[in-house]
Design a protein around this motif. Sequence first.
Motif, PDB file in Angstrom:
ATOM      1  N   SER A 121       0.829  -1.208   0.000  1.00 25.00           N
ATOM      2  CA  SER A 121       0.000   0.000   0.000  1.00 25.00           C
ATOM      3  C   SER A 121       0.863   1.257   0.000  1.00 25.00           C
ATOM      4  O   SER A 121       0.606   2.207  -0.761  1.00 25.00           O
ATOM      5  N   GLU A 122       1.898   1.277   0.843  1.00 25.02           N
ATOM      6  CA  GLU A 122       2.811   2.432   0.875  1.00 25.02           C
ATOM      7  C   GLU A 122       3.453   2.642  -0.491  1.00 25.02           C
ATOM      8  O   GLU A 122       3.571   3.774  -0.976  1.00 25.02           O
ATOM      9  N   HIS A 145       0.746   3.951  -3.120  1.00 25.55           N
ATOM     10  CA  HIS A 145       0.357   5.345  -2.885  1.00 25.55           C
ATOM     11  C   HIS A 145       1.446   6.307  -3.370  1.00 25.55           C
ATOM     12  O   HIS A 145       1.143   7.432  -3.784  1.00 25.55           O
ATOM     13  N   ALA A 146       2.691   5.852  -3.340  1.00 29.40           N
ATOM     14  CA  ALA A 146       3.787   6.709  -3.802  1.00 29.40           C
ATOM     15  C   ALA A 146       3.967   6.674  -5.317  1.00 29.40           C
ATOM     16  O   ALA A 146       4.175   7.714  -5.950  1.00 29.40           O
ATOM     17  N   ILE A 204      -6.650  -0.239  -3.255  1.00 31.08           N
ATOM     18  CA  ILE A 204      -5.679   0.572  -2.519  1.00 31.08           C
ATOM     19  C   ILE A 204      -5.594   1.967  -3.107  1.00 31.08           C
ATOM     20  O   ILE A 204      -5.571   2.967  -2.388  1.00 31.08           O
ATOM     21  N   THR A 205      -5.562   2.050  -4.427  1.00 31.56           N
ATOM     22  CA  THR A 205      -5.605   3.344  -5.105  1.00 31.56           C
ATOM     23  C   THR A 205      -6.379   3.152  -6.397  1.00 31.56           C
ATOM     24  O   THR A 205      -5.962   2.390  -7.279  1.00 31.56           O
ATOM     25  N   SER A 255      -7.093   3.872  -9.589  1.00 36.16           N
ATOM     26  CA  SER A 255      -6.521   4.591 -10.725  1.00 36.16           C
ATOM     27  C   SER A 255      -6.371   3.644 -11.902  1.00 36.16           C
ATOM     28  O   SER A 255      -6.012   2.474 -11.725  1.00 36.16           O
ATOM     29  N   ASN A 272      -3.219   1.691 -11.945  1.00 33.65           N
ATOM     30  CA  ASN A 272      -3.000   0.612 -10.972  1.00 33.65           C
ATOM     31  C   ASN A 272      -3.664  -0.650 -11.502  1.00 33.65           C
ATOM     32  O   ASN A 272      -4.825  -0.933 -11.219  1.00 33.65           O
TER      33      ASN A 272
END
Length: 347
Positions: free
Chosen positions: A178-179, A182-183, A225-226, A228, A231
């Motif tokens: 997840s980290e 997100h980056a 998680i994101t 988009s 993704n």
Amino acid sequence: MKLTFRWYGKNDPVSLSAIRQIPNMSGVVSAVYDTPPGEVWPRESIAALKQAAEQNGLAFEVVESVPVHEEIKLGGADAPRLIENYCENLRRLGEFGIRVVCYNFMPVFDWLRSDLSKELEDGSNTLSYEYQDVLAMNPASGSLSLPGWDESYTMDEMRRLIERWRTLDSETLWSNLSEFLHAVIPVAEEAGIKMAIHPDDPPWGIFGLPRIITGADSIRRMVSITDSPSNGITLCTGSYGANLANDVAAIAEEFADRIPFVHLRNVRHTGDHSFFEAPHPSRCGSLDLYDVVKTLVKHGFNGYVRPDHGRMIWGEQGKPGYGLFDRALGAAYINGLFEAAEKEEKY
């Protein structure tokens, strides 16, 4: 669809001129192999790959892969710096027209097999995975050397790395993924790149290490998680299909708008958690590849496809799974599947 072929750069025994002769071949899938994982790729190296491909009438628009450094997966102290390096690689790849980056989040090992040259009844050799054989392996003993093994680690480093992983569970790995997402996903969006996570291969835990990208439930969690278009997933039919519980066509149906890249290959199940890699045609394995392709075409798929691992046939010697002849046969079969499915959809 855009038909592509994995190429390992100038040291690959399969030449670009040979790849170009495969009918309907549009481009190559490659990467920068002379830079350590976690470091920034020189623009000159990316440019050289693009130039070599284009000089042979091929595009270079898919990277497989930009490796995710182990410290990112572990959530180590150096993870922020390494993630920023990863983001810089995406920016640079976007400058050179890369549209898809395939990557994985597997601890320590990439794809793993118990036998690299299982002989089939027709005399060809293929990759296979026998569950009991893998259970008997000890990756920290110094006796294991398979394609999923990162040979850059010393044996002591490998032992320490495996011990570190055994203190972490799958939820920690999810948190670190997840980290990472997100980056990197916002950077990928800006660069015009779609990230395509490759499933764990095989899609279950090995050597006591957690694995998390294994089927439809995990894909749902990953894409949430994101939210988009950048993704996405690599639909690897052989990896997902190795698990008897996975319906690969159903995965294609549910996540059609998140599939920029497809690996098409077949597997033949020989037991629970055991299989060998079969020739591409559906009747040769346990997967109905035409069903998968029809599903993709129904949803207007216009992304990148490559024949995945092939057998060694006709006396060819080379990198296990990555010879020319059987992958070229696979490409021809893929051409036929898509032509038939597209005509069926049209009429």
